[in-house]
Motif scaffolding. Structure first.
Motif, PDB file in Angstrom:
ATOM      1  N   ARG A  95       0.668  -1.234   0.167  1.00 41.94           N
ATOM      2  CA  ARG A  95       0.459  -0.271   0.221  1.00 41.94           C
ATOM      3  C   ARG A  95       0.909   1.154   0.448  1.00 41.94           C
ATOM      4  NH1 ARG A  95      -2.729  -1.049   4.228  1.00 41.94           N
ATOM      5  NH2 ARG A  95      -2.489   0.665   5.668  1.00 41.94           N
ATOM      6  N   GLY A  96       0.661   1.947  -0.960  1.00 40.49           N
ATOM      7  CA  GLY A  96       1.597   3.582  -1.216  1.00 40.49           C
ATOM      8  C   GLY A  96       2.460   3.573  -2.016  1.00 40.49           C
ATOM      9  N   ASP A  97       2.718   2.441  -2.344  1.00 40.20           N
ATOM     10  CA  ASP A  97       4.506   1.863  -2.903  1.00 40.20           C
ATOM     11  C   ASP A  97       4.198   1.421  -4.892  1.00 40.20           C
ATOM     12  OD1 ASP A  97       6.252   1.332  -3.748  1.00 40.20           O
ATOM     13  OD2 ASP A  97       7.774   0.566  -2.590  1.00 40.20           O
ATOM     14  N   PHE A  98       3.258  -0.191  -4.815  1.00 39.79           N
ATOM     15  CA  PHE A  98       3.013  -0.493  -5.840  1.00 39.79           C
ATOM     16  C   PHE A  98       1.694  -1.434  -5.775  1.00 39.79           C
ATOM     17  CE2 PHE A  98       5.555  -4.026  -4.351  1.00 39.79           C
ATOM     18  CZ  PHE A  98       5.046  -4.466  -4.843  1.00 39.79           C
ATOM     19  N   PHE A  99       1.939  -2.184  -6.995  1.00 40.99           N
ATOM     20  CA  PHE A  99       0.638  -3.443  -6.690  1.00 40.99           C
ATOM     21  C   PHE A  99       0.301  -3.888  -8.622  1.00 40.99           C
ATOM     22  CE2 PHE A  99      -3.122  -3.748  -9.412  1.00 40.99           C
ATOM     23  CZ  PHE A  99      -4.075  -4.372  -8.521  1.00 40.99           C
ATOM     24  N   ARG A 100       0.596  -5.166  -8.141  1.00 45.05           N
ATOM     25  CA  ARG A 100       0.798  -5.424  -8.813  1.00 45.05           C
ATOM     26  C   ARG A 100      -0.214  -7.307  -9.807  1.00 45.05           C
ATOM     27  NH1 ARG A 100       6.538  -8.285 -10.389  1.00 45.05           N
ATOM     28  NH2 ARG A 100       6.636  -6.587 -10.984  1.00 45.05           N
ATOM     29  N   MET A 101      -0.314  -6.725 -10.760  1.00 50.79           N
ATOM     30  CA  MET A 101      -2.106  -8.104 -11.085  1.00 50.79           C
ATOM     31  C   MET A 101      -1.057  -9.079 -11.991  1.00 50.79           C
ATOM     32  SD  MET A 101      -4.923  -7.595 -13.407  1.00 50.79           S
ATOM     33  CE  MET A 101      -6.491  -8.964 -13.855  1.00 50.79           C
ATOM     34  N   ILE A 102      -1.236 -10.425 -11.518  1.00 51.23           N
ATOM     35  CA  ILE A 102      -0.549 -11.200 -12.899  1.00 51.23           C
ATOM     36  C   ILE A 102      -1.539 -12.761 -13.195  1.00 51.23           C
ATOM     37  CG2 ILE A 102       1.076 -13.219 -12.935  1.00 51.23           C
ATOM     38  CD1 ILE A 102       1.869 -12.169  -9.598  1.00 51.23           C
TER      39      ILE A 102
END
Length: 280
Positions: A95-102
């Motif tokens: 949270r507040g940094d990055f997000f990834r969808m695989i």
């Protein structure tokens, strides 16, 4: 080169580029259909405004205190006109940094991944052997997906985070409604205090709309707030994205085997000059 790469991506994996980029940081529109009704959900009797707002704020406070590392599995279904596609997926983030969808193929192989950071959107397509990187703003989103909205809206939308509504709220039947400090319209169940719908406006006046389905309250564990089991996202009537989510997990520190934000395949990176630096 960028346009050719996009065409190859869409030819190899139709619809997936749009699907992937829809999931990112945290948003959407249309008000109640009629008095006491939101998105087909009818209010259940009158409720005292102060008590409902207190329950909502307590729920939001718990969401803000969740550990920053998180992971959830599930499926995603995208409908574009007469075309509907469904994929198995995993979402991970800090949270507040990055997000990834695989996104996984039929043999559980990774076919695509999308990383959304504060400055860049990185799309990896294993079949195309390339990484596309664009600015993390509404124009960058539009370049990769055809949908122009701020990618920073998505993570809060997925987690049901809104922030404080202040005092400018109203209760109509069993529905509490108000506007957040960011100008986002929200509607929630006055009994449970959980979000039912949220709405905000993107570029070109298009409405970004999110509807929620929640599990039964009995599934709540350890004082942790309930997490959505279904999230429906629309940008006006152009498209609909439905995420079926299960087994939410939160971690106080980076878990072992957690995808590294910086660890990407050794593919060439394309940097098309797209993105205006403004994410409305």
């Amino acid at each position: 080169m960028f346009i050719d790469s996009l065409r190859r991506l869409r030819r190899v994996f139709p619809g997936a580029v749009l699907l992937l980029l829809l999931l990112g940081f945290a948003g959407c529109a249309n008000g109640p259909d009629q008095a006491g009704t939101v998105g087909g959900l009818t209010g259940r009797g009158g409720m005292e405004r102060g008590k409902v707002l207190q329950d909502f704020r307590r729920d939001q406070e718990k969401r803000g205190q969740l550990p920053i590392w998180w992971r959830v599995g599930g499926h995603v279904e995208m409908k574009l006109k007469d075309d509907a596609r469904r994929y198995r997926m995993e979402l991970v983030g800090k949270r507040g940094d990055f997000f990834r969808m695989i996104v996984f193929g039929p043999f559980k192989n990774v076919v695509m991944s999308l990383t959304l950071g504060e400055e860049w959107l990185q799309l990896v397509n294993s079949s195309d052997h390339a990484i596309l990187e664009v600015a993390a703003d509404s124009r960058g989103m539009e370049a990769l997906t055809g949908m122009a909205f701020n990618p920073a809206w998505m993570q809060p939308a997925l987690m049901g985070c809104v922030g404080d509504l202040g005092e400018g709220v109203s209760v109509d039947g069993g529905v509490l409604s108000g506007v957040s400090g960011a100008g986002e319209k929200v509607w929630m169940d006055a009994v449970s205090g959980l979000l039912q719908r949220r709405s905000r406006q993107g570029v070109d006046g298009k409405n970004f709309l999110v509807d929620y389905v929640w599990p039964e309250a009995s599934s709540r564990s350890g004082g942790q707030p309930l997490m959505p089991e279904q999230v429906d996202i629309r940008l006006d009537q152009d498209s609909k994205l439905t995420m079926y989510l299960k087994d939410w997990n939160f971690y106080s520190s980076r878990p072992d085997n957690f995808p590294d934000q910086e660890r990407l395949p050794a593919f060439p990176i394309l940097y098309p000059e797209i993105g205006d630096g403004i994410a409305p």
